[in-house]
Design a protein around this motif. Structure first.
Motif, PDB file in Angstrom:
ATOM      1  N   LEU A 237      44.146  41.853  41.345  1.00  0.00           N
ATOM      2  CA  LEU A 237      44.741  41.587  40.574  1.00  0.00           C
ATOM      3  C   LEU A 237      44.860  42.953  39.129  1.00  0.00           C
ATOM      4  CD1 LEU A 237      45.808  39.585  38.310  1.00  0.00           C
ATOM      5  CD2 LEU A 237      43.567  38.156  37.768  1.00  0.00           C
ATOM      6  N   SER A 285      49.791  40.616  39.987  1.00  0.00           N
ATOM      7  CA  SER A 285      48.808  39.917  40.803  1.00  0.00           C
ATOM      8  C   SER A 285      48.945  40.932  42.123  1.00  0.00           C
ATOM      9  CB  SER A 285      49.028  38.712  40.858  1.00  0.00           C
ATOM     10  OG  SER A 285      48.598  38.188  42.435  1.00  0.00           O
ATOM     11  N   GLU A 309      51.648  35.790  43.556  1.00  0.00           N
ATOM     12  CA  GLU A 309      51.996  37.622  43.084  1.00  0.00           C
ATOM     13  C   GLU A 309      52.819  37.310  41.398  1.00  0.00           C
ATOM     14  OE1 GLU A 309      52.995  39.898  46.960  1.00  0.00           O
ATOM     15  OE2 GLU A 309      51.872  39.187  47.924  1.00  0.00           O
TER      16      GLU A 309
END
Length: 320
Positions: A237, A285, A309
């Motif tokens: 991240l 992410s 994500e």
């Protein structure tokens, strides 16, 4: 009819196996003489049933495990069909030409033809337009969306501009809240609905024609470049600035980064195509990936749904 070895496969094409399984092509480069793809439809009870990710994996595991594949090049589990197992290669561009030269069978086909005519009247080369999804195989229902493919970057950005003009002219409609909510629910993305909506509204790649949603997707006509194998290093991240978003609508979407250790972010899920502009600060992410040469990038869409994500703008670019 078996495809010739010289067949060129592009993302958004469909292929049908001898068993009647229909896969969507996800990568234009063959691996071990297999087409990298994902199962979308399977014949069940005499009808073609649309498959979600878990359903598709379970179906193949039980009935056709030979199509489950571990790609060394992508370091990912997906589906792959040997060329010798392909009965039909279905191309979106061919489907558009078929529609334009035939009598529509239902209202969805009529709407697709109307939109194609609007695009053509605005100067878009219809030879660069394709139709994928359920319409590509004639499995559409009255609730189906229209999934258009635009071949070539110049034609794609022209199509986006046309969509914007037609919305302003009232010939197309922006999505209403119910349609945006439906799009959000179908995507199942990691953003909140408000975050999703903010990003999507500015993309100009979706609209309504007479109440039916359509979207346009870019497919680059350049052949896939060979690349060495990669390895996934685990989740990451980060916040960083976009150095270049010129290829943000490509498949995969590519964002050059100003990050000192990561050269780029790529998204294999359509949700995050066109997500950010050059100069914007984003939170990403995804999975950290390393090439054979040691270059690192962050990948969003390591699975079809890309659970957890995302790419989201946290600071817009400044204009002077």
């Amino acid at each position: 009819m078996n495809p010739k070895p010289a067949d060129i496969y592009q993302p958004r094409d469909f292929i049908e196996t001898h068993e009647g399984l229909i896969f969507a092509v996800v990568d234009g480069m063959l691996e071990d003489d297999r087409v990298l793809c994902f199962l979308r439809y399977a014949p069940i009870g005499g009808k073609l049933a649309k498959m979600g990710t878990d359903e598709a994996n379970a179906y193949l595991q039980a009935r056709a495990p030979r199509y489950l594949f571990s790609s060394k090049r992508l370091d990912a589990r997906l589906h792959a069909v040997p060329q010798e197992n392909i009965r039909r290669h279905l191309r979106p561009r061919d489907r558009v030409q078929d529609l334009l030269n035939s009598v529509p069978r239902d209202e969805i086909e009529r709407k697709a033809i109307r939109l194609l005519q609007k695009f053509g009247a605005c100067g878009l080369d219809l030879g660069r337009v394709g139709l994928t999804g359920s319409l590509l195989i004639g499995a559409q229902t009255r609730k189906s969306d229209l999934d258009f493919v635009i071949y070539g970057r110049e034609a794609f950005f022209e199509a986006r501009e046309i969509v914007g003009r037609l919305i302003e002219a009232g010939e197309l409609q922006d999505l209403d809240n119910a349609a945006w909510r439906d799009a959000y629910d179908r995507r199942g993305c990691a953003l909140t609905f408000e975050e999703f909506l903010w990003h999507e509204r500015r993309k100009l790649n979706k609209a309504l024609i007479d109440g039916t949603k359509f979207d346009i997707t870019l497919v680059d006509e350049l052949p896939s470049k060979a690349s060495g194998p990669v390895r996934k290093l685990g989740p990451i991240l980060l916040r960083t600035q976009i150095a270049d978003a010129a290829y943000a609508f490509d498949y995969p979407a590519v964002y050059r980064l100003t990050h000192p250790e990561l050269t780029e972010a790529v998204s294999f899920t359509h949700t995050y195509a066109g997500q950010a502009l050059t100069g914007e600060t984003v939170e990403i992410s995804g999975l950290l990936e390393e090439s054979h040469s040691g270059q690192r990038r962050i990948v969003v869409g390591s699975s079809r749904e890309a659970a957890g994500e995302y790419i989201k703008v946290v600071s817009e670019r400044r204009t002077s």
